[in-house]
Write a protein that holds these residues in place. Structure first.
Motif, PDB file in Angstrom:
ATOM      1  N   ARG A  98      38.002  35.189  55.067  1.00 54.96           N
ATOM      2  CA  ARG A  98      37.107  36.344  54.913  1.00 54.96           C
ATOM      3  C   ARG A  98      37.835  37.504  54.252  1.00 54.96           C
ATOM      4  N   GLN A  99      39.114  37.685  54.597  1.00 49.99           N
ATOM      5  CA  GLN A  99      39.903  38.750  53.972  1.00 49.99           C
ATOM      6  C   GLN A  99      40.072  38.475  52.479  1.00 49.99           C
ATOM      7  N   GLU A 100      40.394  37.227  52.137  1.00 47.40           N
ATOM      8  CA  GLU A 100      40.528  36.865  50.722  1.00 47.40           C
ATOM      9  C   GLU A 100      39.200  37.042  49.994  1.00 47.40           C
ATOM     10  N   LEU A 101      38.121  36.673  50.650  1.00 50.06           N
ATOM     11  CA  LEU A 101      36.795  36.835  50.051  1.00 50.06           C
ATOM     12  C   LEU A 101      36.485  38.314  49.826  1.00 50.06           C
ATOM     13  N   ALA A 102      36.812  39.147  50.801  1.00 51.52           N
ATOM     14  CA  ALA A 102      36.594  40.591  50.642  1.00 51.52           C
ATOM     15  C   ALA A 102      37.455  41.139  49.510  1.00 51.52           C
ATOM     16  N   ASP A 103      38.718  40.678  49.445  1.00 48.21           N
ATOM     17  CA  ASP A 103      39.599  41.107  48.354  1.00 48.21           C
ATOM     18  C   ASP A 103      39.049  40.661  47.006  1.00 48.21           C
ATOM     19  N   ALA A 104      38.543  39.425  46.951  1.00 51.39           N
ATOM     20  CA  ALA A 104      37.982  38.909  45.698  1.00 51.39           C
ATOM     21  C   ALA A 104      36.744  39.710  45.294  1.00 51.39           C
ATOM     22  N   ARG A 105      35.911  40.058  46.268  1.00 56.63           N
ATOM     23  CA  ARG A 105      34.727  40.879  45.966  1.00 56.63           C
ATOM     24  C   ARG A 105      35.141  42.255  45.464  1.00 56.63           C
ATOM     25  N   HIS A 106      36.170  42.828  46.100  1.00 56.72           N
ATOM     26  CA  HIS A 106      36.658  44.142  45.669  1.00 56.72           C
ATOM     27  C   HIS A 106      37.205  44.058  44.246  1.00 56.72           C
ATOM     28  N   GLN A 107      37.973  43.009  43.978  1.00 51.54           N
ATOM     29  CA  GLN A 107      38.529  42.837  42.636  1.00 51.54           C
ATOM     30  C   GLN A 107      37.418  42.606  41.621  1.00 51.54           C
ATOM     31  N   ALA A 108      36.411  41.835  41.985  1.00 49.86           N
ATOM     32  CA  ALA A 108      35.282  41.603  41.072  1.00 49.86           C
ATOM     33  C   ALA A 108      34.551  42.908  40.785  1.00 49.86           C
ATOM     34  N   ALA A 109      34.383  43.739  41.814  1.00 51.42           N
ATOM     35  CA  ALA A 109      33.731  45.035  41.607  1.00 51.42           C
ATOM     36  C   ALA A 109      34.574  45.919  40.686  1.00 51.42           C
ATOM     37  N   ARG A 110      35.888  45.881  40.873  1.00 54.55           N
ATOM     38  CA  ARG A 110      36.786  46.665  40.023  1.00 54.55           C
ATOM     39  C   ARG A 110      36.716  46.175  38.585  1.00 54.55           C
ATOM     40  N   ILE A 111      36.695  44.863  38.402  1.00 58.90           N
ATOM     41  CA  ILE A 111      36.619  44.289  37.050  1.00 58.90           C
ATOM     42  C   ILE A 111      35.282  44.663  36.415  1.00 58.90           C
ATOM     43  N   ARG A 112      34.188  44.592  37.197  1.00 63.66           N
ATOM     44  CA  ARG A 112      32.879  44.991  36.662  1.00 63.66           C
ATOM     45  C   ARG A 112      32.896  46.456  36.250  1.00 63.66           C
ATOM     46  N   GLN A 113      33.508  47.302  37.076  1.00 65.98           N
ATOM     47  CA  GLN A 113      33.587  48.724  36.755  1.00 65.98           C
ATOM     48  C   GLN A 113      34.391  48.935  35.477  1.00 65.98           C
ATOM     49  N   GLU A 114      35.522  48.252  35.357  1.00 60.14           N
ATOM     50  CA  GLU A 114      36.330  48.378  34.142  1.00 60.14           C
ATOM     51  C   GLU A 114      35.558  47.891  32.926  1.00 60.14           C
ATOM     52  N   ALA A 115      34.838  46.781  33.090  1.00 55.92           N
ATOM     53  CA  ALA A 115      34.050  46.252  31.972  1.00 55.92           C
ATOM     54  C   ALA A 115      32.951  47.236  31.577  1.00 55.92           C
ATOM     55  N   ALA A 116      32.323  47.856  32.570  1.00 56.36           N
ATOM     56  CA  ALA A 116      31.286  48.845  32.268  1.00 56.36           C
ATOM     57  C   ALA A 116      31.886  50.038  31.533  1.00 56.36           C
ATOM     58  N   GLU A 117      33.063  50.480  31.979  1.00 58.54           N
ATOM     59  CA  GLU A 117      33.725  51.599  31.312  1.00 58.54           C
ATOM     60  C   GLU A 117      34.119  51.223  29.885  1.00 58.54           C
ATOM     61  N   GLN A 118      34.673  50.016  29.717  1.00 59.41           N
ATOM     62  CA  GLN A 118      35.035  49.560  28.374  1.00 59.41           C
ATOM     63  C   GLN A 118      33.797  49.435  27.497  1.00 59.41           C
ATOM     64  N   GLY A 119      32.711  48.903  28.068  1.00 55.35           N
ATOM     65  CA  GLY A 119      31.471  48.783  27.320  1.00 55.35           C
ATOM     66  C   GLY A 119      30.956  50.145  26.887  1.00 55.35           C
ATOM     67  N   ALA A 120      31.023  51.121  27.811  1.00 54.88           N
ATOM     68  CA  ALA A 120      30.580  52.469  27.474  1.00 54.88           C
ATOM     69  C   ALA A 120      31.459  53.065  26.371  1.00 54.88           C
ATOM     70  N   ALA A 121      32.773  52.810  26.456  1.00 58.43           N
ATOM     71  CA  ALA A 121      33.683  53.315  25.430  1.00 58.43           C
ATOM     72  C   ALA A 121      33.386  52.653  24.085  1.00 58.43           C
ATOM     73  N   ILE A 122      33.122  51.360  24.094  1.00 57.80           N
ATOM     74  CA  ILE A 122      32.813  50.645  22.847  1.00 57.80           C
ATOM     75  C   ILE A 122      31.507  51.158  22.264  1.00 57.80           C
ATOM     76  N   ILE A 123      30.510  51.368  23.131  1.00 58.82           N
ATOM     77  CA  ILE A 123      29.220  51.893  22.653  1.00 58.82           C
ATOM     78  C   ILE A 123      29.409  53.292  22.068  1.00 58.82           C
ATOM     79  N   ALA A 124      30.192  54.134  22.759  1.00 58.85           N
ATOM     80  CA  ALA A 124      30.430  55.484  22.256  1.00 58.85           C
ATOM     81  C   ALA A 124      31.152  55.441  20.916  1.00 58.85           C
ATOM     82  N   ALA A 125      32.147  54.554  20.798  1.00 55.40           N
ATOM     83  CA  ALA A 125      32.883  54.428  19.530  1.00 55.40           C
ATOM     84  C   ALA A 125      31.959  53.924  18.428  1.00 55.40           C
ATOM     85  N   ALA A 126      31.113  52.952  18.751  1.00 57.69           N
ATOM     86  CA  ALA A 126      30.179  52.424  17.754  1.00 57.69           C
ATOM     87  C   ALA A 126      29.170  53.511  17.357  1.00 57.69           C
TER      88      ALA A 126
END
Length: 165
Positions: free
Chosen positions: A70-98
């Motif tokens: 359960r701890q590993e699963l919670a860590d994996a969910r946290h990491q997935a949320a962090r990766i999604r957040q980073e991807a959203a930020e990168q996507g926003a940066a790419i959209i702004a640059a475009a």
């Protein structure tokens, strides 16, 4: 011994042999059979209690593994949320640059189009002036009845007319 036993009148030899057999059987039971029975019961008790202890140990191990999972699963969910957040930020940066690149490209195209329009307008104005001047001189010649182009060219009449406007 003269004991009255009623209809049962055992013979003393049979009584002694019976008592000896009884005590011999009692001794055999006490020495051989009962210890075996106790040992078998102890083995059963040990097997049952040992299984309970092993089952308890396995249950505790399973709970520990489950908590770790359960701890590993919670860590994996946290990491997935962090990766999604980073991807959203990168996507926003790419959209702004475009978007910024698109605005720059639009501004460049508009500037080029405006420059082309200004050049075309200037060329059209020059051509129009020349054509209007020629038509005006020709019309004046028709109205007067003779050619006025030499006079108009010498005096720059058409050019002065356009300069005044």
């Amino acid at each position: 011994m003269n004991v009255e036993l009623g209809p049962l009148k055992p013979e003393p030899a049979e009584l002694i042999v019976g008592l000896l057999c009884f005590f011999l059987m009692f001794w055999l039971l006490g020495r051989k059979v009962l210890p075996r029975i106790d040992r078998v019961q102890a083995e059963r008790r040990d097997a049952i209690e040992g299984r309970e202890e092993r089952a308890e140990g396995l249950r505790e191990e399973a709970e520990r593994i489950h908590r770790a999972y359960r701890q590993e699963l919670a860590d994996a969910r946290h990491q997935a949320a962090r990766i999604r957040q980073e991807a959203a930020e990168q996507g926003a940066a790419i959209i702004a640059a475009a978007r910024e690149e698109g605005v720059r490209e639009r501004d460049r195209l508009v500037a080029e189009a405006n420059a082309r329009i200004a050049v075309d307008q200037a060329l059209a104005a020059v051509t129009l002036r020349q054509d209007v001047g020629e038509l005006a001189v020709e019309l004046a010649g028709r109205v007067v009845g003779e050619s006025v182009s030499a006079v108009a060219a010498r005096r720059d009449t058409v050019e002065r007319f356009f300069d005044e406007r």
